[in-house]
Scaffold this motif. Structure first.
Motif, mmCIF file in Angstrom:
data_model
loop_
_atom_site.group_PDB
_atom_site.id
_atom_site.type_symbol
_atom_site.label_atom_id
_atom_site.label_comp_id
_atom_site.label_asym_id
_atom_site.label_seq_id
_atom_site.Cartn_x
_atom_site.Cartn_y
_atom_site.Cartn_z
ATOM 1 N N SER A 156 0.851 -1.195 0.000
ATOM 2 C CA SER A 156 0.000 0.000 0.000
ATOM 3 C C SER A 156 0.885 1.242 0.000
ATOM 4 O O SER A 156 2.011 1.208 0.490
ATOM 5 C CB SER A 156 -0.885 -0.009 1.257
ATOM 6 N N ILE A 157 0.367 2.357 -0.527
ATOM 7 C CA ILE A 157 1.149 3.598 -0.441
ATOM 8 C C ILE A 157 0.583 4.549 0.609
ATOM 9 O O ILE A 157 1.076 5.664 0.761
ATOM 10 C CB ILE A 157 1.282 4.322 -1.806
ATOM 11 N N GLY A 158 -0.419 4.134 1.374
ATOM 12 C CA GLY A 158 -0.918 4.999 2.438
ATOM 13 C C GLY A 158 -2.370 4.715 2.751
ATOM 14 O O GLY A 158 -3.068 4.060 1.983
ATOM 15 N N ASP A 159 -2.813 5.246 3.863
ATOM 16 C CA ASP A 159 -4.160 4.942 4.342
ATOM 17 C C ASP A 159 -5.182 5.933 3.809
ATOM 18 O O ASP A 159 -5.673 6.805 4.526
ATOM 19 C CB ASP A 159 -4.171 4.909 5.880
ATOM 20 N N TYR A 160 -5.452 5.811 2.533
ATOM 21 C CA TYR A 160 -6.484 6.572 1.845
ATOM 22 C C TYR A 160 -6.899 5.712 0.673
ATOM 23 O O TYR A 160 -6.187 4.789 0.296
ATOM 24 C CB TYR A 160 -5.963 7.939 1.368
ATOM 25 N N VAL A 161 -8.068 5.995 0.095
ATOM 26 C CA VAL A 161 -8.608 5.096 -0.926
ATOM 27 C C VAL A 161 -8.367 5.640 -2.333
ATOM 28 O O VAL A 161 -8.769 6.762 -2.645
ATOM 29 C CB VAL A 161 -10.127 4.857 -0.703
ATOM 30 N N LEU A 162 -7.706 4.862 -3.152
ATOM 31 C CA LEU A 162 -7.524 5.166 -4.574
ATOM 32 C C LEU A 162 -8.565 4.396 -5.370
ATOM 33 O O LEU A 162 -9.235 3.508 -4.849
ATOM 34 C CB LEU A 162 -6.121 4.740 -5.025
ATOM 35 N N SER A 163 -8.666 4.712 -6.663
ATOM 36 C CA SER A 163 -9.617 3.990 -7.525
ATOM 37 C C SER A 163 -9.025 2.725 -8.105
ATOM 38 O O SER A 163 -9.732 1.941 -8.723
ATOM 39 C CB SER A 163 -10.061 4.880 -8.682
ATOM 40 N N GLY A 164 -7.709 2.559 -7.941
ATOM 41 C CA GLY A 164 -7.060 1.372 -8.477
ATOM 42 C C GLY A 164 -5.581 1.415 -8.159
ATOM 43 O O GLY A 164 -5.084 2.404 -7.604
ATOM 44 N N GLY A 165 -4.874 0.363 -8.532
ATOM 45 C CA GLY A 165 -3.471 0.253 -8.167
ATOM 46 C C GLY A 165 -2.508 1.069 -9.021
ATOM 47 O O GLY A 165 -1.352 1.248 -8.651
ATOM 48 N N GLU A 166 -2.981 1.582 -10.175
ATOM 49 C CA GLU A 166 -2.064 2.247 -11.116
ATOM 50 C C GLU A 166 -1.343 3.465 -10.544
ATOM 51 O O GLU A 166 -0.114 3.559 -10.689
ATOM 52 C CB GLU A 166 -2.796 2.604 -12.419
HETATM 53 C C1 9D3 Z 1 -14.656 0.259 -2.673
HETATM 54 C C2 9D3 Z 1 -13.779 -0.894 -2.396
HETATM 55 N N1 9D3 Z 1 -13.135 -0.827 -1.079
HETATM 56 C C3 9D3 Z 1 -13.974 -1.339 -0.048
HETATM 57 C C4 9D3 Z 1 -13.826 -0.528 1.185
HETATM 58 C C5 9D3 Z 1 -11.932 -1.643 -1.130
HETATM 59 C C6 9D3 Z 1 -10.981 -1.122 -2.100
HETATM 60 C C7 9D3 Z 1 -10.609 -1.886 -3.194
HETATM 61 C C8 9D3 Z 1 -9.724 -1.376 -4.108
HETATM 62 C C9 9D3 Z 1 -10.455 0.145 -1.954
HETATM 63 C C10 9D3 Z 1 -9.557 0.650 -2.877
HETATM 64 C C11 9D3 Z 1 -9.215 -0.106 -3.974
HETATM 65 C C12 9D3 Z 1 -8.289 0.440 -4.974
HETATM 66 N N2 9D3 Z 1 -7.029 0.794 -4.351
HETATM 67 C C13 9D3 Z 1 -5.893 0.249 -4.741
HETATM 68 O O1 9D3 Z 1 -5.902 -0.551 -5.651
HETATM 69 C C14 9D3 Z 1 -4.663 0.587 -4.048
HETATM 70 C C15 9D3 Z 1 -4.414 1.475 -2.954
HETATM 71 C C16 9D3 Z 1 -5.257 2.351 -2.203
HETATM 72 O O2 9D3 Z 1 -6.471 2.468 -2.420
HETATM 73 N N3 9D3 Z 1 -4.698 3.070 -1.195
HETATM 74 C C17 9D3 Z 1 -3.366 3.014 -0.907
HETATM 75 N N4 9D3 Z 1 -2.538 2.229 -1.571
HETATM 76 C C18 9D3 Z 1 -3.076 1.475 -2.585
HETATM 77 S S1 9D3 Z 1 -2.204 0.416 -3.516
HETATM 78 C C19 9D3 Z 1 -3.501 -0.036 -4.429
#
Ligand code: 9D3
Length: 262
Positions: A156-166
């Motif tokens: 992970s790169i941090g405690d926040y929500v991204l839309s994907g891994g890119e």
């Molecule tokens: C809406 C889905 N979420 C349920 C609470 C789970 C979720 C799945 C996939 C949340 C984010 C993602 C997409 N994030 C990444 O692929 C990701 C990520 C991130 O969101 N935050 C920090 N590091 C990373 S590395 C990949």
């Protein structure tokens, strides 16, 4: 007939060892190199200091709709990336690593909000190796079995929500590439950076010496290099102690472990 191409033995080439290689598995290949192409990392990519190999996960879908995801067993919202499709992409990526590097295969990393947090120690560790295979997830994530089967570490790169891994993969690549020999100028070697020494940066100033009534600290215009060095060190310590007690605690401990008399 086998479902996937068999990995081949690595042929040695006259061109020397392969550069550090990021092999990215993604549903959005057009996101790479993206912003990296415009930066220091982009220059280094042009100069062949590292290489980027992007694989489109959709190319490994087998059915007529080229489906890469499906509904989760047990129910619930969203979709899950299929293990068979990801496995085919991973097998192809691993075979390309073996062919290119003549070395052990690069670690496979799944960028995931559940992963271990990226830090400079991991960036350094990756920079010492042959590269990394980076799996970028979309939707709710990937089928758990493919992570087990390929011995994949989550990051992970941090405690926040991204839309994907890119975006996380771009961050990881940027952090690693700038540590590769020859990427940064000599004046800016990674080891000299505050953060590599465990501290935040000291404040920076440039001309004009006075701006909107604010003067540059006297010591910086004095020309006393040793005084400047000490001032910057003290500022870096003050800012780190104030803003990042976690970094400060580690810094004080490391400093006292290494040299109690300094
Ligand atoms: C809406 C889905 N979420 C349920 C609470 C789970 C979720 C799945 C996939 C949340 C984010 C993602 C997409 N994030 C990444 O692929 C990701 C990520 C991130 O969101 N935050 C920090 N590091 C990373 S590395 C990949």
């Amino acid at each position: 007939m086998s479902e996937h191409a068999a990995p081949r033995e690595a042929p040695r080439t006259a061109s020397g060892p392969a550069p550090w290689t990021a092999r990215v598995l993604t549903l959005f290949p057009e996101m790479f190199p993206g912003p990296l192409g415009l930066s220091l990392a982009g220059k280094a990519l042009e100069r062949g200091i590292w290489a980027l190999d992007v694989l489109d996960i959709r190319d490994f879908a087998r059915d007529k709709h080229r489906a890469v995801d499906d509904a989760p067993f047990g129910g619930g919202a969203g979709m899950v990336m299929r293990p068979d499709v990801l496995d085919a992409a991973l097998v192809a990526a691993k075979a390309r690593v073996a062919k290119g590097s003549g070395r052990a295969t690069a670690p496979v990393i799944y960028l995931s909000p559940r992963g271990r947090l990226l830090d400079r120690a991991l960036a350094r560790e990756l920079a010492r190796g042959p590269g990394a295979i980076l799996l970028c997830g979309r939707y709710e994530g990937v089928d758990e079995r493919v992570l087990e089967a390929h011995g994949i570490a989550e990051l992970s790169i941090g405690d926040y929500v991204l839309s994907g891994g890119e975006p996380a993969a771009l961050v990881l690549i940027d952090a690693v590439v700038r540590l590769l020999p020859g990427v940064m100028g000599n004046h800016e070697s990674p080891a000299e950076e505050s953060f590599e020494r465990g501290l935040l940066e000291y404040p920076h100033y440039t001309r004009p010496a006075e701006w909107q009534g604010r003067k540059v600290p006297e010591v910086l215009v004095s020309g006393h290099h040793e005084k400047v060095r000490k001032w910057r060190q003290a500022q870096a310590e003050r800012i780190t102690e104030q803003r990042r007690p976690d970094l400060w605690a580690r810094y004080v401990k490391d400093r006292d472990d290494e040299g109690p008399d300094r």
